[in-house]
Design an enzyme around this catalytic site. Structure first.
Site, PDB file in Angstrom:
ATOM      1  CG  ASP A 227       0.571  -6.252   8.748  1.00 26.58           C
ATOM      2  OD1 ASP A 227       0.589  -6.503   7.539  1.00 26.58           O
ATOM      3  OD2 ASP A 227       1.578  -5.894   9.384  1.00 26.58           O
TER       4      ASP A 227
ATOM      5  N   GLY B 287       1.063   1.816   5.607  1.00 28.28           N
ATOM      6  CA  GLY B 287       0.038   0.774   5.631  1.00 28.28           C
ATOM      7  C   GLY B 287      -0.035   0.135   6.999  1.00 28.28           C
TER       8      GLY B 287
ATOM      9  N   GLY C 213       4.211  -4.624  10.676  1.00 31.89           N
ATOM     10  CA  GLY C 213       5.430  -5.427  10.651  1.00 31.89           C
ATOM     11  C   GLY C 213       5.353  -6.637   9.743  1.00 31.89           C
TER      12      GLY C 213
ATOM     13  CD  GLU D  10       6.488  -0.320   8.690  1.00 30.53           C
ATOM     14  OE1 GLU D  10       6.171  -0.461   7.502  1.00 30.53           O
ATOM     15  OE2 GLU D  10       6.135  -1.118   9.577  1.00 30.53           O
TER      16      GLU D  10
ATOM     17  CB  THR E   8      -0.953   0.010   1.220  1.00 22.79           C
ATOM     18  OG1 THR E   8      -1.424  -1.318   1.452  1.00 22.79           O
ATOM     19  CG2 THR E   8      -2.124   0.923   0.982  1.00 22.79           C
TER      20      THR E   8
END
Ligand code: 5RP
Length: 229
Positions: A86, A84, A97, A105, A31
């Site tokens: 998860d 993005g 991750g 991040e 993404t």
């Protein structure tokens, strides 16, 4: 639209939040990659931004498509991070991750005034934990760290397999030179308690629970784009 197309739509919607002169944290994953490609078109059209990438992979893509880059050392304060996730829960807590970039991040998100998450609607959950929680760990003492993670989880009533992430026959190694353990604990009702417990383990470098970092999520589904605050 399929998931890949929805990711592109979420990335496109995020561009509306990018202003001229901004210092941008740039995430990792498919993404975020869609966002980089769209951002590059804007840069080619005259938009001035400076990006701080959250992985070597994102840095390489930015260089390839022409998004100007800086480092967090040279640009330690960022206006906005686009990344993005998860999983996203109703409080905008995240699991991140899956792409193995959670440490950078999180550092980049924490250095940003705002973090906007971009995702397709499949990432929305009521409670985090369906996606295995990535935990970045020091290579030294791997087995002891694994045992400590399992014990900390058990104290919180959580259990499940903790698997060393592999790339083929070798362990996956992060940009920081660490391993990743993917913990399938299932639903995590108290994310803050698990976060604190994991941070207390010396071999844990960082984990993929992002709590209180995201300011908004732009989510693309079959019924259109929704922004969650
Ligand atoms: C990388 C990440 C990604 O943001 C996350 O895995 C989502 O990836 P994608 O956009 O490919 O679905 O946290 O470490």
């Amino acid at each position: 639209m399929n998931a890949s197309e929805l990711k592109v739509e979420a990335a496109r919607a995020a561009l509306a939040h990018v202003g001229d002169g901004m210092r941008l944290g740039i995430g990792t994953g498919s993404t975020a990659e869609a966002f980089v490609r769209l951002l590059a078109e804007k840069v080619a059209g005259g938009l001035t931004v400076i990006g701080v990438p959250t992985s070597e992979r994102t840095a390489a893509l930015c260089l390839e498509v022409g998004v100007p880059l800086s480092t967090l050392d040279d640009t330690p304060e960022l206006d906005l991070t686009i990344d993005g996730a998860d999983e996203i829960d109703p409080d905008l807590s995240l699991i991140k991750g899956g792409g193995g970039a959670l440490l950078r991040e999180k550092i980049v998100a924490a250095a940003s005034h705002r973090m906007i998450v971009i995702a397709d609607a499949s990432k929305i959950v009521d409670t985090l934990g369906r996606f295995p929680l990535p935990i970045e760990v020091n290579k030294f003492g791997l087995r002891a760290t694994e045992l400590a993670i399992a014990a900390a989880a058990e104290n919180l009533g959580l259990s499940g397999p903790v698997a060393l992430r592999m790339t083929g026959a070798a362990p996956f190694v992060t940009d920081g030179g660490h391993f990743i353990l993917d913990a399938s604990f299932g639903r995590i009702p108290d994310t803050r308690a698990l976060s604190n417990a994991l941070h207390a383990i010396p071999g844990v470098v960082e984990h993929g629970l992002f709590i209180g970092l995201a300011s908004a999520a732009i989510v693309a589904g079959s019924d259109g784009i929704k922004t969650v605050h």
